[in-house]
Motif scaffolding. Structure first.
Motif, mmCIF file in Angstrom:
data_model
loop_
_atom_site.group_PDB
_atom_site.id
_atom_site.type_symbol
_atom_site.label_atom_id
_atom_site.label_comp_id
_atom_site.label_asym_id
_atom_site.label_seq_id
_atom_site.Cartn_x
_atom_site.Cartn_y
_atom_site.Cartn_z
ATOM 1 N N LEU A 155 0.788 -1.245 -0.086
ATOM 2 C CA LEU A 155 -0.081 -0.034 -0.065
ATOM 3 C C LEU A 155 0.791 1.172 0.129
ATOM 4 O O LEU A 155 0.361 2.297 -0.162
ATOM 5 C CB LEU A 155 -1.011 0.133 1.251
ATOM 6 C CG LEU A 155 -1.884 -1.018 1.179
ATOM 7 C CD1 LEU A 155 -2.775 -1.087 2.641
ATOM 8 C CD2 LEU A 155 -3.002 -0.942 0.220
ATOM 9 N N GLY A 156 2.107 1.082 0.102
ATOM 10 C CA GLY A 156 2.922 2.178 0.227
ATOM 11 C C GLY A 156 2.800 3.084 1.644
ATOM 12 O O GLY A 156 2.941 4.377 1.361
ATOM 13 N N VAL A 157 2.543 2.503 2.705
ATOM 14 C CA VAL A 157 2.044 3.061 3.685
ATOM 15 C C VAL A 157 2.887 2.723 5.044
ATOM 16 O O VAL A 157 3.869 1.636 4.721
ATOM 17 C CB VAL A 157 0.710 3.363 4.398
ATOM 18 C CG1 VAL A 157 -0.007 3.907 3.258
ATOM 19 C CG2 VAL A 157 0.307 1.825 4.450
ATOM 20 N N ASP A 158 2.984 3.143 6.371
ATOM 21 C CA ASP A 158 3.886 2.683 7.322
ATOM 22 C C ASP A 158 3.023 1.554 7.872
ATOM 23 O O ASP A 158 3.789 0.422 8.480
ATOM 24 C CB ASP A 158 4.164 3.908 8.256
ATOM 25 C CG ASP A 158 5.046 4.655 7.907
ATOM 26 O OD1 ASP A 158 5.985 4.481 7.003
ATOM 27 O OD2 ASP A 158 4.960 6.103 8.357
ATOM 28 N N ASP A 159 1.586 1.552 8.311
ATOM 29 C CA ASP A 159 1.073 0.395 9.018
ATOM 30 C C ASP A 159 0.148 -0.246 7.972
ATOM 31 O O ASP A 159 -0.385 0.396 7.315
ATOM 32 C CB ASP A 159 0.494 1.108 10.141
ATOM 33 C CG ASP A 159 1.274 1.951 11.098
ATOM 34 O OD1 ASP A 159 2.360 1.096 11.503
ATOM 35 O OD2 ASP A 159 1.220 2.957 11.711
ATOM 36 N N ALA A 160 -0.246 -1.577 8.384
ATOM 37 C CA ALA A 160 -1.156 -2.441 7.867
ATOM 38 C C ALA A 160 -2.436 -1.672 8.084
ATOM 39 O O ALA A 160 -2.813 -1.174 9.057
ATOM 40 C CB ALA A 160 -0.988 -3.730 8.194
ATOM 41 N N LYS A 161 -3.492 -2.141 7.139
ATOM 42 C CA LYS A 161 -4.924 -1.542 7.312
ATOM 43 C C LYS A 161 -5.682 -2.857 7.920
ATOM 44 O O LYS A 161 -6.639 -2.562 8.880
ATOM 45 C CB LYS A 161 -5.318 -1.154 5.992
ATOM 46 C CG LYS A 161 -4.635 0.017 5.434
ATOM 47 C CD LYS A 161 -4.794 1.160 6.410
ATOM 48 C CE LYS A 161 -3.860 2.343 5.848
ATOM 49 N NZ LYS A 161 -4.011 3.480 6.794
ATOM 50 N N THR A 162 -5.348 -4.111 7.544
ATOM 51 C CA THR A 162 -6.096 -5.128 7.918
ATOM 52 C C THR A 162 -5.298 -6.417 8.400
ATOM 53 O O THR A 162 -5.810 -6.933 9.321
ATOM 54 C CB THR A 162 -7.087 -5.538 6.587
ATOM 55 O OG1 THR A 162 -6.308 -6.035 5.638
ATOM 56 C CG2 THR A 162 -8.107 -4.341 6.195
ATOM 57 N N LEU A 163 -4.260 -6.516 7.794
ATOM 58 C CA LEU A 163 -3.407 -8.025 8.049
ATOM 59 C C LEU A 163 -2.647 -7.751 9.207
ATOM 60 O O LEU A 163 -1.693 -6.807 9.095
ATOM 61 C CB LEU A 163 -3.086 -8.563 6.791
ATOM 62 C CG LEU A 163 -3.899 -8.936 5.968
ATOM 63 C CD1 LEU A 163 -2.936 -9.245 4.446
ATOM 64 C CD2 LEU A 163 -4.927 -9.876 6.049
ATOM 65 N N ALA A 164 -2.683 -8.520 10.169
ATOM 66 C CA ALA A 164 -1.482 -8.381 11.302
ATOM 67 C C ALA A 164 -1.633 -9.776 12.302
ATOM 68 O O ALA A 164 -2.052 -9.908 13.238
ATOM 69 C CB ALA A 164 -1.946 -7.302 12.170
ATOM 70 N N THR A 165 -1.393 -10.793 11.622
ATOM 71 C CA THR A 165 -1.550 -12.034 11.997
ATOM 72 C C THR A 165 -0.609 -13.131 12.004
ATOM 73 O O THR A 165 -0.787 -14.175 12.672
ATOM 74 C CB THR A 165 -3.053 -12.982 11.349
ATOM 75 O OG1 THR A 165 -2.963 -12.898 10.153
ATOM 76 C CG2 THR A 165 -4.117 -11.927 11.809
ATOM 77 N N SER A 166 0.269 -12.887 11.029
ATOM 78 C CA SER A 166 1.494 -13.999 10.910
ATOM 79 C C SER A 166 2.646 -13.448 11.377
ATOM 80 O O SER A 166 3.074 -12.645 11.200
ATOM 81 C CB SER A 166 1.747 -14.220 9.343
ATOM 82 O OG SER A 166 2.075 -13.417 8.773
ATOM 83 N N PRO A 167 3.389 -14.449 11.671
ATOM 84 C CA PRO A 167 4.869 -13.980 12.312
ATOM 85 C C PRO A 167 5.690 -13.531 11.154
ATOM 86 O O PRO A 167 5.350 -13.774 9.999
ATOM 87 C CB PRO A 167 5.718 -15.421 12.720
ATOM 88 C CG PRO A 167 4.231 -16.568 12.913
ATOM 89 C CD PRO A 167 3.277 -15.843 11.967
ATOM 90 N N ILE A 168 6.981 -13.042 11.510
ATOM 91 C CA ILE A 168 7.837 -12.522 10.601
ATOM 92 C C ILE A 168 8.452 -13.667 10.002
ATOM 93 O O ILE A 168 9.344 -14.234 10.698
ATOM 94 C CB ILE A 168 8.661 -11.329 11.051
ATOM 95 C CG1 ILE A 168 7.613 -10.342 11.793
ATOM 96 C CG2 ILE A 168 9.594 -10.768 10.169
ATOM 97 C CD1 ILE A 168 8.707 -9.388 12.611
ATOM 98 N N ASN A 169 8.405 -13.631 8.686
ATOM 99 C CA ASN A 169 9.033 -14.827 7.987
ATOM 100 C C ASN A 169 9.429 -14.476 6.624
ATOM 101 O O ASN A 169 9.706 -13.508 6.297
ATOM 102 C CB ASN A 169 8.317 -16.329 7.685
ATOM 103 C CG ASN A 169 6.833 -15.652 7.273
ATOM 104 O OD1 ASN A 169 6.685 -14.884 6.294
ATOM 105 N ND2 ASN A 169 5.835 -16.364 7.453
ATOM 106 N N CYS A 170 9.983 -15.453 5.615
ATOM 107 C CA CYS A 170 10.526 -14.991 4.317
ATOM 108 C C CYS A 170 9.559 -14.413 3.557
ATOM 109 O O CYS A 170 9.991 -13.387 2.811
ATOM 110 C CB CYS A 170 10.839 -16.387 3.464
ATOM 111 S SG CYS A 170 11.682 -17.597 4.344
ATOM 112 N N LYS A 171 8.105 -14.596 3.676
ATOM 113 C CA LYS A 171 7.246 -13.640 3.136
ATOM 114 C C LYS A 171 7.022 -12.354 3.602
ATOM 115 O O LYS A 171 6.442 -11.548 2.762
ATOM 116 C CB LYS A 171 5.892 -14.481 3.094
ATOM 117 C CG LYS A 171 5.955 -15.567 2.210
ATOM 118 C CD LYS A 171 4.554 -16.177 2.093
ATOM 119 C CE LYS A 171 4.582 -17.611 1.171
ATOM 120 N NZ LYS A 171 3.140 -18.302 1.496
ATOM 121 N N ALA A 172 7.350 -11.919 4.643
ATOM 122 C CA ALA A 172 7.573 -10.597 4.985
ATOM 123 C C ALA A 172 8.197 -9.752 4.170
ATOM 124 O O ALA A 172 7.910 -8.798 3.757
ATOM 125 C CB ALA A 172 7.950 -10.476 6.435
#
Length: 355
Positions: free
Chosen positions: A96-113
């Motif tokens: 989204l080009g923003v600092d904070d997520a709008k909806t998603l905040a559920t998974s650990p920090i992993n490769c896909k982060a």
């Protein structure tokens, strides 16, 4: 009982892993009469017998604080914190080009982060989500650290507002306030954006940071390689002092003997410890949250609000000297990230407190 419930929740996941086909994900439909791409060839690009580099990355990552730390455990599910404290939150905020997520905040920090893994099933899946420079949260200064932008996006101070006079409000039920730069300050210290130039015997004029111009920013050092210890650098991002002299990207600029001696870091570490003691003695910082079962944790240091009451500072320099300490102490490099600048901040801060 806790282990019983853990088993109940993890058993389906374990079963699912056994049921997954070795053939990998389904490929796109192919026009009749034409051959599609070989599924094994697609997966083998990264996971084949010769993919030792990917396997090393996995193993290094499991040693990192991104994997083992409490960043996700404490903030899981908090959307407002998800832009840095969760993997999917970071990915969404980047998209989204923003600092904070709008909806998603559920998974650990992993490769896909940090990488769009399993998108194209090509080497482009290892690309970085943050591809350009951005504005810092607090000062709004524009920075560009190359590949290090992905690191800097989270390892920076959060925004906070100064008032006149400075009014420090406690966290409910505590004797401290979270006013200030939060936890991750390396980017602010590296780029000299955030700390206040408190006057003292050391001038800030002409200070430049050679580490601020490294070709790949943070990545240049933190993902360097120690030929004697594969658990250092790379995707562990670990920079233990004992290994710095073996990391090529460090000793191309610094003599190995100089790094091993640790002259700079030892002196700065001692000065920061004195800085901390003076602030504690003056009742300016609270360290109750810094004392943990695992040992002393500098990230748990905050502005003190004795008795859990609002504290008003009539002299802004009294706030400046605490803020500068929090930036330098929570940077945790003991001077390495920006040597001359950090030494100036610490020296002038000590002089102010010792008046």
């Amino acid at each position: 009982m806790k282990n019983y419930f853990k088993l109940i929740y993890t058993a389906p996941i374990i079963l699912a892993l056994f049921l997954i086909s070795c053939e990998g994900p389904a490929g796109p439909e192919v026009e009749a009469g034409k051959d599609g791409a070989d599924g094994n060839a697609t997966c083998n690009l990264c996971h084949g017998a010769s993919a030792t580099d990917v396997n090393l990355k996995f193993n290094q990552y499991h040693l990192s604080q991104h994997n083992r730390g409490i960043v996700y455990e404490e903030e899981a599910g908090r959307i407002a914190c998800g832009g840095c404290h969760s993997g999917d939150g970071f990915a969404e905020a980047a998209a989204l080009g923003v600092d904070d997520a709008k909806t998603l905040a559920t998974s650990p920090i992993n490769c896909k982060a940090c990488h769009p893994i399993h998108t194209d099933y090509t080497m482009s899946d290892f690309g970085l989500r943050i591809k350009s420079g951005f504005q810092l949260r607090h000062t709004k200064a524009a920075i560009d650290l190359g590949n290090g932008n992905t690191c800097a996006k989270c390892h920076q101070a959060r925004a906070y507002t100064r008032t006149s006079p400075d009014t420090i409000r406690p966290v409910t039920g505590t004797n401290y306030s979270r006013f200030g730069p939060h936890y991750g300050t390396p980017t602010n210290v590296l780029t000299m954006n955030g700390p206040v130039k408190l006057a003292g015997s050391v001038s800030y004029d002409g200070i430049s940071n050679p580490h601020g111009n490294l070709p790949m920013g943070c990545v240049s050092c933190h993902m360097g390689k120690d030929s004697l210890n594969p658990a250092v650098g790379g995707h562990s991002f670990l920079m233990p002092a004992s290994s710095l002299a073996n990391i090529t990207t460090c000793y191309t600029c610094h003599p190995a003997s100089q790094i091993k001696g640790g002259t700079l870091t030892k002196q700065v570490a001692a000065d920061i410890a004195l800085y901390r003691r003076l602030l504690i003695d003056k009742g300016m910082i609270d360290t109750t949250s810094a004392v943990t079962e695992a040992g002393y944790q500098v990230l748990g240091e905050y502005f003190a609000t004795p008795g859990g009451k609002i504290k008003v500072y009539d002299n802004p320099n009294d706030v400046d000297v605490v803020l500068n300490y929090l930036y330098v102490a929570k940077d945790r490099s003991n001077g390495v990230h920006n040597p001359a600048y950090i030494k100036a901040l610490v020296k002038n801060g000590l002089e102010y407190l010792q008046k």
